[in-house]
Design a protein around this motif. Structure first.
Motif, PDB file in Angstrom:
ATOM      1  N   ASN A 105      -5.667 -21.294  61.449  1.00 38.81           N
ATOM      2  CA  ASN A 105      -4.452 -21.738  60.780  1.00 38.81           C
ATOM      3  C   ASN A 105      -3.236 -21.032  61.355  1.00 38.81           C
ATOM      4  O   ASN A 105      -3.319 -19.895  61.802  1.00 38.81           O
ATOM      5  CB  ASN A 105      -4.542 -21.459  59.275  1.00 38.81           C
ATOM      6  CG  ASN A 105      -5.736 -22.147  58.657  1.00 38.81           C
ATOM      7  OD1 ASN A 105      -5.974 -23.312  58.898  1.00 38.81           O
ATOM      8  ND2 ASN A 105      -6.497 -21.421  57.866  1.00 38.81           N
ATOM      9  N   THR A 106      -2.112 -21.721  61.313  1.00 41.44           N
ATOM     10  CA  THR A 106      -0.841 -21.165  61.749  1.00 41.44           C
ATOM     11  C   THR A 106       0.133 -21.259  60.581  1.00 41.44           C
ATOM     12  O   THR A 106       0.144 -22.254  59.852  1.00 41.44           O
ATOM     13  CB  THR A 106      -0.280 -21.943  62.961  1.00 41.44           C
ATOM     14  OG1 THR A 106      -1.247 -21.866  64.019  1.00 41.44           O
ATOM     15  CG2 THR A 106       1.035 -21.363  63.443  1.00 41.44           C
ATOM     16  N   THR A 107       0.943 -20.216  60.412  1.00 39.37           N
ATOM     17  CA  THR A 107       1.952 -20.189  59.358  1.00 39.37           C
ATOM     18  C   THR A 107       3.273 -20.699  59.916  1.00 39.37           C
ATOM     19  O   THR A 107       3.732 -20.239  60.963  1.00 39.37           O
ATOM     20  CB  THR A 107       2.156 -18.757  58.836  1.00 39.37           C
ATOM     21  OG1 THR A 107       0.892 -18.238  58.415  1.00 39.37           O
ATOM     22  CG2 THR A 107       3.135 -18.723  57.682  1.00 39.37           C
ATOM     23  N   SER A 109       7.257 -21.167  58.811  1.00 38.89           N
ATOM     24  CA  SER A 109       8.289 -20.824  57.831  1.00 38.89           C
ATOM     25  C   SER A 109       9.198 -22.020  57.625  1.00 38.89           C
ATOM     26  O   SER A 109       9.649 -22.644  58.589  1.00 38.89           O
ATOM     27  CB  SER A 109       9.112 -19.631  58.315  1.00 38.89           C
ATOM     28  OG  SER A 109       8.271 -18.504  58.447  1.00 38.89           O
ATOM     29  N   SER A 114       9.910 -20.729  51.920  1.00 36.01           N
ATOM     30  CA  SER A 114       8.479 -20.863  51.678  1.00 36.01           C
ATOM     31  C   SER A 114       7.737 -20.986  53.005  1.00 36.01           C
ATOM     32  O   SER A 114       8.356 -21.097  54.069  1.00 36.01           O
ATOM     33  CB  SER A 114       8.197 -22.074  50.770  1.00 36.01           C
ATOM     34  OG  SER A 114       8.686 -23.253  51.364  1.00 36.01           O
ATOM     35  N   SER A 115       6.443 -20.946  52.919  1.00 33.59           N
ATOM     36  CA  SER A 115       5.608 -21.025  54.121  1.00 33.59           C
ATOM     37  C   SER A 115       4.611 -22.163  53.982  1.00 33.59           C
ATOM     38  O   SER A 115       4.128 -22.458  52.886  1.00 33.59           O
ATOM     39  CB  SER A 115       4.831 -19.728  54.332  1.00 33.59           C
ATOM     40  OG  SER A 115       5.706 -18.656  54.547  1.00 33.59           O
ATOM     41  N   LEU A 116       4.290 -22.755  55.110  1.00 33.37           N
ATOM     42  CA  LEU A 116       3.302 -23.814  55.178  1.00 33.37           C
ATOM     43  C   LEU A 116       2.198 -23.357  56.124  1.00 33.37           C
ATOM     44  O   LEU A 116       2.474 -22.949  57.252  1.00 33.37           O
ATOM     45  CB  LEU A 116       3.954 -25.102  55.700  1.00 33.37           C
ATOM     46  CG  LEU A 116       3.072 -26.327  55.864  1.00 33.37           C
ATOM     47  CD1 LEU A 116       2.539 -26.784  54.504  1.00 33.37           C
ATOM     48  CD2 LEU A 116       3.872 -27.446  56.518  1.00 33.37           C
ATOM     49  N   PHE A 117       0.968 -23.396  55.641  1.00 28.85           N
ATOM     50  CA  PHE A 117      -0.181 -23.013  56.451  1.00 28.85           C
ATOM     51  C   PHE A 117      -0.890 -24.286  56.886  1.00 28.85           C
ATOM     52  O   PHE A 117      -1.339 -25.058  56.035  1.00 28.85           O
ATOM     53  CB  PHE A 117      -1.152 -22.125  55.662  1.00 28.85           C
ATOM     54  CG  PHE A 117      -0.538 -20.836  55.209  1.00 28.85           C
ATOM     55  CD1 PHE A 117      -0.566 -19.729  56.037  1.00 28.85           C
ATOM     56  CD2 PHE A 117       0.065 -20.726  53.971  1.00 28.85           C
ATOM     57  CE1 PHE A 117      -0.001 -18.525  55.629  1.00 28.85           C
ATOM     58  CE2 PHE A 117       0.628 -19.537  53.555  1.00 28.85           C
ATOM     59  CZ  PHE A 117       0.604 -18.431  54.399  1.00 28.85           C
TER      60      PHE A 117
END
Length: 156
Positions: A105-107, A109, A114-117
């Motif tokens: 997985n990559t995060t 921003s 917020s963050s999306l994985f």
């Protein structure tokens, strides 16, 4: 029952049993490969040390037989460690199929903080066999049957 977490400390910790060298890969949909290794106490991605064990253990008997136990509760980075043992000499996998989250997985921003994985790659073993789904045992079974089969393998 390894529900995952962070694969890098696990890889550095189990490395003396796993052995030195290539342990697996992340391979993205475009075929870009990122190999991961255990080398001299360190879990590495490409050429970068991610985590190092301060005083790596040295086995009295190198290259021991290893029985990797699998069940549905082996998840994500737990699957990475199971995959690291695929293709290793003197190793067999026992039990049931793992959960099936053998991905990287990559995060990302987002502008609101917020963050999306997102899953961006599959795990692959040292021979580049892709997973992305469950890690399958060499010897299926569960409970005491699995323990007996694994024990018999180690002792014989």
């Amino acid at each position: 029952g390894n529900i995952g977490g962070n694969m890098w400390p696990m890889l550095a910790g189990i490395g003396p049993v796993l052995g030195e060298g290539l342990a697996g890969h992340f391979i993205d949909p475009n075929g870009v490969e990122e190999p991961w290794f255990y080398i001299n106490g360190a879990a590495r991605l490409n050429q970068n040390n991610i985590v190092s064990a301060p005083d790596p253990y040295e086995l009295i008997n190198p290259d021991p037989k290893v029985a990797v136990l699998l069940d549905r509760a082996v998840i994500s980075s737990g699957e990475a460690i199971a995959i690291a043992f695929k293709g290793r000499a003197n190793t067999r996998h026992f039990g049931a199929a793992s959960c099936g989250l053998s991905t990287a997985n990559t995060t990302f921003s987002l502008p609101d903080g917020s963050s999306l994985f997102l899953t961006t790659a599959y795990m692959a073993d040292r021979e580049k066999n892709l997973f992305g789904g469950p890690v399958m045992p060499d010897v299926p079974g569960g409970g005491s049957e699995m323990i007996t089969a694994a024990t018999d393998y180690i002792l014989n």
